[in-house]
Design a protein around this motif. Structure first.
Motif, PDB file in Angstrom:
ATOM      1  N   THR A  75       0.835  -1.205   0.000  1.00 51.70           N
ATOM      2  CA  THR A  75       0.000   0.000   0.000  1.00 51.70           C
ATOM      3  C   THR A  75       0.866   1.250   0.000  1.00 51.70           C
ATOM      4  O   THR A  75       0.608   2.210  -0.741  1.00 51.70           O
ATOM      5  CB  THR A  75      -0.929   0.004   1.228  1.00 51.70           C
ATOM      6  OG1 THR A  75      -1.768  -1.154   1.186  1.00 51.70           O
ATOM      7  CG2 THR A  75      -1.803   1.248   1.251  1.00 51.70           C
ATOM      8  N   THR A 194      -8.283   1.887   3.538  1.00 49.71           N
ATOM      9  CA  THR A 194      -8.185   1.310   2.194  1.00 49.71           C
ATOM     10  C   THR A 194      -7.521  -0.055   2.250  1.00 49.71           C
ATOM     11  O   THR A 194      -7.958  -1.006   1.592  1.00 49.71           O
ATOM     12  CB  THR A 194      -7.391   2.244   1.269  1.00 49.71           C
ATOM     13  OG1 THR A 194      -8.041   3.515   1.204  1.00 49.71           O
ATOM     14  CG2 THR A 194      -7.278   1.661  -0.135  1.00 49.71           C
ATOM     15  N   SER A 198      -9.294  -3.680   1.352  1.00 45.92           N
ATOM     16  CA  SER A 198      -8.668  -4.565   0.371  1.00 45.92           C
ATOM     17  C   SER A 198      -8.421  -5.948   0.960  1.00 45.92           C
ATOM     18  O   SER A 198      -8.693  -6.975   0.335  1.00 45.92           O
ATOM     19  CB  SER A 198      -7.347  -3.950  -0.107  1.00 45.92           C
ATOM     20  OG  SER A 198      -6.631  -4.856  -0.918  1.00 45.92           O
ATOM     21  N   ILE A 308      -6.602  -8.311  -5.834  1.00 41.31           N
ATOM     22  CA  ILE A 308      -6.474  -6.858  -5.729  1.00 41.31           C
ATOM     23  C   ILE A 308      -6.945  -6.240  -7.043  1.00 41.31           C
ATOM     24  O   ILE A 308      -6.275  -6.363  -8.079  1.00 41.31           O
ATOM     25  CB  ILE A 308      -5.022  -6.433  -5.435  1.00 41.31           C
ATOM     26  CG1 ILE A 308      -4.501  -7.143  -4.187  1.00 41.31           C
ATOM     27  CG2 ILE A 308      -4.935  -4.922  -5.245  1.00 41.31           C
ATOM     28  CD1 ILE A 308      -3.041  -6.851  -3.880  1.00 41.31           C
TER      29      ILE A 308
END
Length: 520
Positions: A75, A194, A198, A308
């Protein structure tokens, strides 16, 4: 208090591992990080200085820290605005590899999840996994009807481990936002959110199966870009079964040459498919490293691993297309205007100054040879000027920018002297014409007119209801209010100086009430 004590001890343990790899620099973002780094160096066994670049050192430390930290590193690879270009580039190649768990555990999970004897599900099952990552591992198998499949099995207890680590990440990011106001615009808590979203999607393999199914539908008419079929009967929350694809990794150029695959044509296919994902569908594979792309003797590209994925809404796609077109044509004024129109840059900033900043980013990049131009790097540098102009972080664009960089790196492996954006130029021009040209504006106006016509009966009905309110029940106003609206005082004398401010405000209030009734 318990959370504070628990996470403080965990943070110290994490710092000691960072110290062992000489990667303590991220602690500069944490309140008291310098003190924490000092104690970590004193107490960490085998702490040493390293000649490796900072990003490589951090990547090794994150791999040792475990699955959640690997995902955090991936990330952060999209957040050059937080950690810098060089570190972000090193983290983008962070290897999501862990030792495999035993095959007997995988078989037990499969049996529990699919609710049947293992022998009735698979007649052959390779005990050695072909891939073992932070979330799951993959085994090849054969079904009773002879189909060769790949079976992805979630790691046992992975949910508990991630929940514990995510609590630590939230705690640290909350401290950063609380104590360092200058970093709030970078949205550290939202970044962890986030990551959490995910990870939760990745840990329910039914979501990945759904993403693969949608992706397959999007490319159903493209024979050059293949997405394997999902075996829904052998798919559950912790197990995913899909058709096995064969071929060589797309970055194995020696094997591609032996197979007689035209690498230039292959790059054109891959570039076109990536463009279609982002701009046509707004749904793209966000983990496009070479290990997820395979090529067979015919040059067909097969894609795997849909854990993803990224989405970009239509309006953002239009802004992005205009932004990139503005850069490529050196229309920096238009690039700046788009940022203001999209709300990425606050209105109180100077358009002219932001235009100048865009030029400072575009000219050095666009002055290079065509094969060296990187749109991903361009976007990365654009995001770095956020602090100067108060831009807020756009998570959906950060994921896209990371994917662009990975894809561009792959394009340079396949054909170093070609630019993937130039190869997909016909698609870009067609999409721009269809979505930004005069025909597109007419089509959009027609669509909006059609939407208004569909709402017209409701508007008429609302108007009739509003009229009934005024006529049947009456709108009762105080005599002083009526006088004020007429511009008279309460004693009946007309005021001088034209329409009063109070009168204007009252009329605006009545208008607002009418609109509210009509649109109800």
């Amino acid at each position: 208090m318990i959370r504070f004590i628990r996470n403080s001890f965990r943070l110290l343990g994490m710092a000691r591992i960072l110290a062992r790899h000489d990667a303590l620099f991220p602690l500069a973002l944490v309140p008291g990080g310098n003190v924490l780094a000092f104690f970590a160096r004193l107490t960490a066994p085998f702490s040493r200085r390293s000649d490796l670049p900072p990003g490589r050192r951090l990547a090794r430390a994150l791999e040792e820290l475990g699955p959640a930290f690997i995902k955090l590193g991936q990330t952060l690879a999209t957040r050059a605005d937080l950690i810098g270009d060089d570190v972000a580039a090193d983290l983008s190649s962070l290897q999501d590899r862990l030792p495999p768990f035993p095959a007997k555990v995988a078989k037990r999970i499969i049996t529990e999840q699919l609710g049947g004897p293992f022998e009735t599900l698979f007649v052959e099952f390779d005990d050695t996994p072909v891939a073992a990552a932070s979330i799951a591992q993959v085994h090849f198998a054969t079904t009773p009807d002879g189909r060769e499949v790949a079976v992805k099995v979630l790691r046992p207890d992975i949910g508990v481990r991630f929940a514990r680590d995510l609590d630590l990440f939230y705690w640290v990011s909350e401290l950063v936002e609380l104590t360092q106001p200058r970093l709030r615009r970078l949205k550290p808590v939202e970044t962890i959110k986030t990551l959490e979203d995910s990870v939760h999607l990745e840990m329910d393999l039914r979501f990945e199966a759904s993403a693969a199914s949608e992706f397959r539908d999007n490319f159903a008419s493209d024979p050059t870009y293949y997405i394997p079929q999902i075996d829904w009967e052998r798919t559950a929350e912790h197990v995913l079964t899909m058709e096995r694809v064969k071929g060589v990794r797309i970055d194995n150029v020696e094997a591609l040459d032996r197979m007689g695959v035209n690498r230039s044509a292959l790059l054109a296919k891959a570039a076109g498919a990536f463009f279609q994902q982002v701009f046509r569908d707004g749904f793209f594979h966000a983990d496009m490293h070479p290990g997820n792309l395979f090529v067979d003797e015919t040059g067909q590209v097969s894609v795997v691993d849909f854990g993803i994925m990224g989405r970009v809404d239509r309006q953002t796609r239009l802004y992005l297309a205009e932004m990139l077109l503005g850069f490529l044509t050196r229309d920096y004024r238009r690039v700046a205007e788009i940022h203001f129109e999209a709300g990425y840059v606050p209105r109180n900033q100077s358009l002219e100054n932001f235009q100048q900043a865009c030029r400072s980013i575009g000219e050095p990049i666009l002055g290079k040879e065509l094969s060296d131009i990187s749109v991903g790097r361009l976007l990365g540098q654009l995001f770095q000027i956020t602090e100067t102009f108060g831009m807020e972080t756009q998570p959906q664009l950060l994921m896209l920018q990371k994917t662009m960089i990975v894809t561009e790196g792959l394009s340079r492996i396949l054909s170093p002297n070609e630019n993937m954006w130039e190869l997909s130029r016909p698609l870009i021009e067609e999409w721009m014409r269809e979505n930004l040209g005069p025909e597109a504006k007419i089509a959009e106006a027609t669509r909006q007119a059609g939407s208004m016509l569909r709402r017209l009966p409701r508007v008429i009905e609302a108007a009739e209801q509003a009229a009934a309110v005024f006529t049947d029940q009456g709108l009762r106003l105080h005599p002083d209010t009526v006088a004020a609206m007429r511009g008279r005082s309460s004693n009946g004398q007309r005021k001088t100086g034209g329409i009063s401010k109070q009168s204007i405000l009252l009329w605006l209030a009545i208008a607002a009430l009418s609109v509210a009734l009509f649109m109800k």
